[in-house]
Design a protein around this motif. Structure first.
Motif, PDB file in Angstrom:
ATOM      1  N   VAL A 173      67.601 -69.423  -2.031  1.00  0.00           N
ATOM      2  CA  VAL A 173      67.515 -68.860  -3.541  1.00  0.00           C
ATOM      3  C   VAL A 173      67.701 -70.889  -3.967  1.00  0.00           C
ATOM      4  CG1 VAL A 173      68.169 -66.446  -3.556  1.00  0.00           C
ATOM      5  CG2 VAL A 173      70.224 -68.194  -3.375  1.00  0.00           C
ATOM      6  N   CYS A 174      67.795 -71.769  -3.034  1.00  0.00           N
ATOM      7  CA  CYS A 174      68.031 -73.340  -3.787  1.00  0.00           C
ATOM      8  C   CYS A 174      67.798 -72.811  -5.011  1.00  0.00           C
ATOM      9  CB  CYS A 174      67.847 -74.166  -2.936  1.00  0.00           C
ATOM     10  SG  CYS A 174      68.798 -73.678  -1.807  1.00  0.00           S
ATOM     11  N   GLY A 175      66.011 -72.665  -5.093  1.00  0.00           N
ATOM     12  CA  GLY A 175      65.800 -73.185  -6.197  1.00  0.00           C
ATOM     13  C   GLY A 175      65.658 -72.368  -7.957  1.00  0.00           C
ATOM     14  N   GLN A 176      66.767 -71.546  -7.815  1.00  0.00           N
ATOM     15  CA  GLN A 176      67.203 -70.913  -8.494  1.00  0.00           C
ATOM     16  C   GLN A 176      68.608 -70.308  -9.079  1.00  0.00           C
ATOM     17  OE1 GLN A 176      65.511 -68.741  -6.042  1.00  0.00           O
ATOM     18  NE2 GLN A 176      62.876 -69.717  -7.118  1.00  0.00           N
ATOM     19  N   SER A 177      69.835 -71.231  -7.961  1.00  0.00           N
ATOM     20  CA  SER A 177      70.702 -71.208  -8.475  1.00  0.00           C
ATOM     21  C   SER A 177      71.281 -72.572  -7.597  1.00  0.00           C
ATOM     22  CB  SER A 177      71.204 -70.210  -7.441  1.00  0.00           C
ATOM     23  OG  SER A 177      72.899 -70.292  -7.332  1.00  0.00           O
ATOM     24  N   ALA A 178      71.853 -72.892  -8.088  1.00  0.00           N
ATOM     25  CA  ALA A 178      72.702 -74.057  -7.963  1.00  0.00           C
ATOM     26  C   ALA A 178      74.334 -74.058  -7.101  1.00  0.00           C
ATOM     27  CB  ALA A 178      72.964 -75.193  -9.740  1.00  0.00           C
ATOM     28  N   GLU A 179      74.258 -73.167  -7.120  1.00  0.00           N
ATOM     29  CA  GLU A 179      75.821 -72.475  -6.276  1.00  0.00           C
ATOM     30  C   GLU A 179      75.387 -71.775  -5.748  1.00  0.00           C
ATOM     31  OE1 GLU A 179      78.743 -69.291  -8.923  1.00  0.00           O
ATOM     32  OE2 GLU A 179      76.804 -69.664 -10.416  1.00  0.00           O
ATOM     33  N   PHE A 180      74.025 -70.572  -4.847  1.00  0.00           N
ATOM     34  CA  PHE A 180      74.107 -70.577  -4.123  1.00  0.00           C
ATOM     35  C   PHE A 180      72.902 -70.768  -3.025  1.00  0.00           C
ATOM     36  CE2 PHE A 180      75.540 -66.697  -7.368  1.00  0.00           C
ATOM     37  CZ  PHE A 180      76.189 -66.731  -6.250  1.00  0.00           C
ATOM     38  N   ASP A 181      72.711 -70.910  -1.766  1.00  0.00           N
ATOM     39  CA  ASP A 181      71.751 -71.731  -1.033  1.00  0.00           C
ATOM     40  C   ASP A 181      71.017 -69.624  -0.218  1.00  0.00           C
ATOM     41  OD1 ASP A 181      72.503 -74.069  -1.196  1.00  0.00           O
ATOM     42  OD2 ASP A 181      73.342 -74.089   0.215  1.00  0.00           O
ATOM     43  N   LEU A 182      71.283 -69.428   0.144  1.00  0.00           N
ATOM     44  CA  LEU A 182      71.185 -67.920   0.779  1.00  0.00           C
ATOM     45  C   LEU A 182      71.726 -66.913   0.377  1.00  0.00           C
ATOM     46  CD1 LEU A 182      70.247 -69.883   4.539  1.00  0.00           C
ATOM     47  CD2 LEU A 182      68.996 -69.708   2.748  1.00  0.00           C
ATOM     48  N   PHE A 183      70.990 -66.304   0.893  1.00  0.00           N
ATOM     49  CA  PHE A 183      71.503 -64.422   0.057  1.00  0.00           C
ATOM     50  C   PHE A 183      71.293 -63.654   1.702  1.00  0.00           C
ATOM     51  CE2 PHE A 183      70.905 -63.048  -4.402  1.00  0.00           C
ATOM     52  CZ  PHE A 183      71.978 -64.473  -4.681  1.00  0.00           C
ATOM     53  N   VAL A 184      72.112 -63.372   2.517  1.00  0.00           N
ATOM     54  CA  VAL A 184      71.540 -62.768   3.217  1.00  0.00           C
ATOM     55  C   VAL A 184      71.644 -60.386   2.953  1.00  0.00           C
ATOM     56  CG1 VAL A 184      71.957 -61.360   5.771  1.00  0.00           C
ATOM     57  CG2 VAL A 184      72.281 -63.830   5.067  1.00  0.00           C
ATOM     58  N   ILE A 185      70.454 -60.241   3.320  1.00  0.00           N
ATOM     59  CA  ILE A 185      70.545 -58.889   2.844  1.00  0.00           C
ATOM     60  C   ILE A 185      70.608 -58.004   4.218  1.00  0.00           C
ATOM     61  CG2 ILE A 185      69.643 -57.120   0.934  1.00  0.00           C
ATOM     62  CD1 ILE A 185      68.824 -59.735  -0.617  1.00  0.00           C
ATOM     63  N   ALA A 186      71.316 -56.701   4.019  1.00  0.00           N
ATOM     64  CA  ALA A 186      71.086 -55.605   4.904  1.00  0.00           C
ATOM     65  C   ALA A 186      71.576 -54.203   4.992  1.00  0.00           C
ATOM     66  CB  ALA A 186      72.397 -56.011   6.079  1.00  0.00           C
ATOM     67  N   THR A 187      71.105 -52.784   5.076  1.00  0.00           N
ATOM     68  CA  THR A 187      71.042 -51.439   4.325  1.00  0.00           C
ATOM     69  C   THR A 187      72.106 -51.733   5.436  1.00  0.00           C
ATOM     70  OG1 THR A 187      69.495 -51.788   3.354  1.00  0.00           O
ATOM     71  CG2 THR A 187      69.850 -49.551   3.730  1.00  0.00           C
ATOM     72  N   GLY A 188      72.465 -50.398   5.405  1.00  0.00           N
ATOM     73  CA  GLY A 188      73.499 -49.418   6.184  1.00  0.00           C
ATOM     74  C   GLY A 188      73.535 -48.409   5.995  1.00  0.00           C
ATOM     75  N   GLN A 189      73.929 -47.126   6.824  1.00  0.00           N
ATOM     76  CA  GLN A 189      73.122 -45.913   6.676  1.00  0.00           C
ATOM     77  C   GLN A 189      74.392 -44.997   6.942  1.00  0.00           C
ATOM     78  OE1 GLN A 189      70.542 -45.269   7.046  1.00  0.00           O
ATOM     79  NE2 GLN A 189      69.785 -47.066   7.964  1.00  0.00           N
ATOM     80  N   SER A 190      75.792 -45.068   6.873  1.00  0.00           N
ATOM     81  CA  SER A 190      76.948 -45.061   6.301  1.00  0.00           C
ATOM     82  C   SER A 190      78.269 -45.863   5.631  1.00  0.00           C
ATOM     83  CB  SER A 190      77.440 -44.281   7.362  1.00  0.00           C
ATOM     84  OG  SER A 190      78.217 -44.924   8.569  1.00  0.00           O
ATOM     85  N   ARG A 191      78.958 -45.348   5.392  1.00  0.00           N
ATOM     86  CA  ARG A 191      80.221 -45.901   4.573  1.00  0.00           C
ATOM     87  C   ARG A 191      80.965 -47.087   5.956  1.00  0.00           C
ATOM     88  NH1 ARG A 191      85.175 -43.791   1.340  1.00  0.00           N
ATOM     89  NH2 ARG A 191      86.685 -45.900   1.491  1.00  0.00           N
ATOM     90  N   ARG A 192      80.872 -45.426   7.017  1.00  0.00           N
ATOM     91  CA  ARG A 192      81.536 -46.338   8.635  1.00  0.00           C
ATOM     92  C   ARG A 192      81.001 -48.080   8.535  1.00  0.00           C
ATOM     93  NH1 ARG A 192      83.810 -42.970  12.709  1.00  0.00           N
ATOM     94  NH2 ARG A 192      85.066 -41.978  11.228  1.00  0.00           N
TER      95      ARG A 192
END
Length: 147
Positions: free
Chosen positions: A52-71
């Protein structure tokens, strides 16, 4: 004689200023790779790294992941913290959503890690919200995606 016009500065939204990132994004890529690896090792689904470097001066990268439970989300969050803080010597600036465990955000400055349950990830759809960002293939970061 004609007077020469001064050159127009580059549009920062088209070409992000390297002054903002004088050392580039290599450090951010290492953090993102470590976080993605931990998520995959802990059986997270749909692990994505978004530039997201081109959209944000604050952040370079997002890591996004999905978990199946709170634990599982707690375990991923804690192990990412261990890998980045103990393994790479990085400091976490903030953590949000840990108690509710629908969307845990780990702020490591240039890299922000988003850990979602399935329903919340679908609802907020960060990949669409940040659609101008560039997905980085995990293999480009040296991360082996599950088969």
């Amino acid at each position: 004689m004609t007077e020469q016009q001064p050159a127009k500065p580059a549009d920062p939204m088209v070409a992000p200023s390297r002054a903002i990132r004088p050392r580039g994004t290599e450090d951010s890529r290492k953090l993102a790779a470590a976080a993605a690896t931990v998520a995959i090792d802990n059986k997270a689904q749909e692990v994505t790294v978004l530039d997201v470097c081109g959209q944000s001066a604050e952040f370079d990268l997002f890591v996004i992941a999905t978990g199946q439970s709170r634990r599982q989300l707690h375990a991923i969050s804690e192990q990412i913290d261990d890998a980045l803080e103990k393994g790479l010597g990085e400091k976490r600036y903030g953590r949000e959503g840990y108690e509710e465990s629908h969307w845990i955000v780990l702020d490591y400055g240039n890299v922000v890690i988003h850990l979602f349950d399935e329903e919340t990830r679908e609802f907020y759809d960060l990949e669409s919200l940040w659609a101008d960002g560039t997905p980085i293939p995990l293999s480009d970061l040296g991360v082996t995606a599950p088969q």
